[in-house]
Design an enzyme around this catalytic site. Sequence first.
Site, short mmCIF file in Angstrom:
data_model
loop_
_atom_site.label_atom_id
_atom_site.label_comp_id
_atom_site.label_asym_id
_atom_site.label_seq_id
_atom_site.Cartn_x
_atom_site.Cartn_y
_atom_site.Cartn_z
N CYS A 330 -28.40 -42.36 -35.75
CA CYS A 330 -28.80 -40.97 -35.91
C CYS A 330 -27.84 -40.05 -35.17
CB CYS A 330 -30.26 -40.79 -35.47
SG CYS A 330 -31.02 -39.29 -36.16
N HIS A 463 -33.56 -45.49 -37.97
CA HIS A 463 -34.27 -45.91 -36.76
C HIS A 463 -35.06 -47.18 -37.07
CE1 HIS A 463 -33.33 -42.28 -34.55
NE2 HIS A 463 -33.77 -41.54 -35.55
#
Length: 533
Positions: A330, A463
């Site tokens: 991310c 994630h």
Amino acid sequence: MARPIMIQGTMSNVGKSVLAGGLCRVLRQDGVKAAPFKSQNMALNSYITRDGLEMGRAQVMQAEAAGIEPDVCMNPILLKPTNDTGSQVIVNGRPEGVMSAVEYYRRKKEFVPAVMEAYARLASRYDVIVIEGAGSPAEINLKQDDIVNMGMAEMADAPVLLAGDIDRGGVFAQITGTVMLLEEEERRRIKGTIINKFRGDVSILKPGLSMLEERTGIPVLGVVPYFYLDIDEEDSLTERFRRKKNAGLVDIAVVRLPRISNFTDFAPLESLEEVSVRYITSPDQFGSPDAVLIPGSKNTIRDLLWMRQNGMEAKVLQFADRGGVVFGICGGYQMLGQEISDPDGTEQRGTVAGMGLLPVRTVFQQEKRRTRVEGNFLVLEGALKELSGAPFAGYEIHMGKSTLAEGGRALASISEETVQSGIPGDLIPGDGIPVDGVPVEGSTGRAHPDGACRGNVYGCYVHGIFDAPEAAGGFLSALLKKKGCGPSEIRARDWKSYKEEQYDRLADIIRQNVDMDAVYRIIEKGNDAPCIL
């Protein structure tokens, strides 16, 4: 309607989330349909539900302990700090915008209907709602218009258990002072206290417990010992950042960014005894790791500049130049690219050069991408070629759109589990990878490439990518092979099964150290339950 019970604390990090999770597990084991609830949560470690909505990680952990699917109703308001004075405000899983603390407190009453609607939906489907407070109910400057501690207890008509942390000292003053600062009606809601994180012989503590009961008029229902279990946390005060671990076969350094988010991405690696995961904040802690991981951030530009100013970026670049493995997730993925631009001030207005390790440029947009994904690693080069084809599942949650340069190599093929409005995934083809509805071998649904890799540097938005044993195992096997060890010396766990074991152990600790008969009486009688000393 469900019967409520609420766990409040004398301050932050006393263990409210874990105690609530343990209570959820005990109730599940006893055949009670229970669900967690926290009206307002402040955390950077969040989660995306199957319907593409965002909620705090603690309520996800508690839902897992209760054996139910996480639902955004369990956390209707999530505050994600972007700086020292402002937060992104997320209501029922969707961002409402960034507000200063002053603006949020001025508008807090506006969110009460959303809180109570979410609570009512849960209460109509479950037998017991385990409510968690936030911080302390005795913050006298914040008590007006409170919607998360005694204010929430009043709205739900919930009896309260008050927990204190003895590990940091002063637990008797914590509990007594908290009770003294409450209004009489609020004090009557507290049906019992719990002393948490105790080290030593309980018999030595007993005289203090008797005096505490005399001072407060409230029974002590339990003394819970200090323990460590692999249970997801969401708070920046987590002890995992400070925990020391003996050197293992594999040494992994995680850059502890000032605004680190979703650090539970690395929990499956931390759980293995043969793996040493270190959270580092300065260049002198860098050492000689086998891999460097750069996590998510709530302010990517500011955290990248922090790395640049304190010398951490130079260490990562030197490490990569020597052939070291670097993996960004991310915000960490965005930092590894060529450039990050935030023209609208979504997080931090401006444009900065990235580390230049991946052929990616990122532009921040107002819309947030929130989706669950599953997929496979593509054919990889470099040290992590062992990961080629390995499956994974996780979620994406970001406000940046990253574009892979012409000829760049994507890291993975993913398909979305949920359809939601927001930024679409990376749909830039590279090296002939099929995109936009054309199936990629080994994936399901509408597949498209995601992430990037070059040499021994890798990054993506997913994630939870190491939750799958194939992904964690392939990653660790590749690192072992790179350093000349047998790839079979570490065996990755089935993370889901392992967490179930941890929740059962947590329930055992609660049963052994908390008077559950008294807790059940309080649940049954609610605020009519007497304080029996």
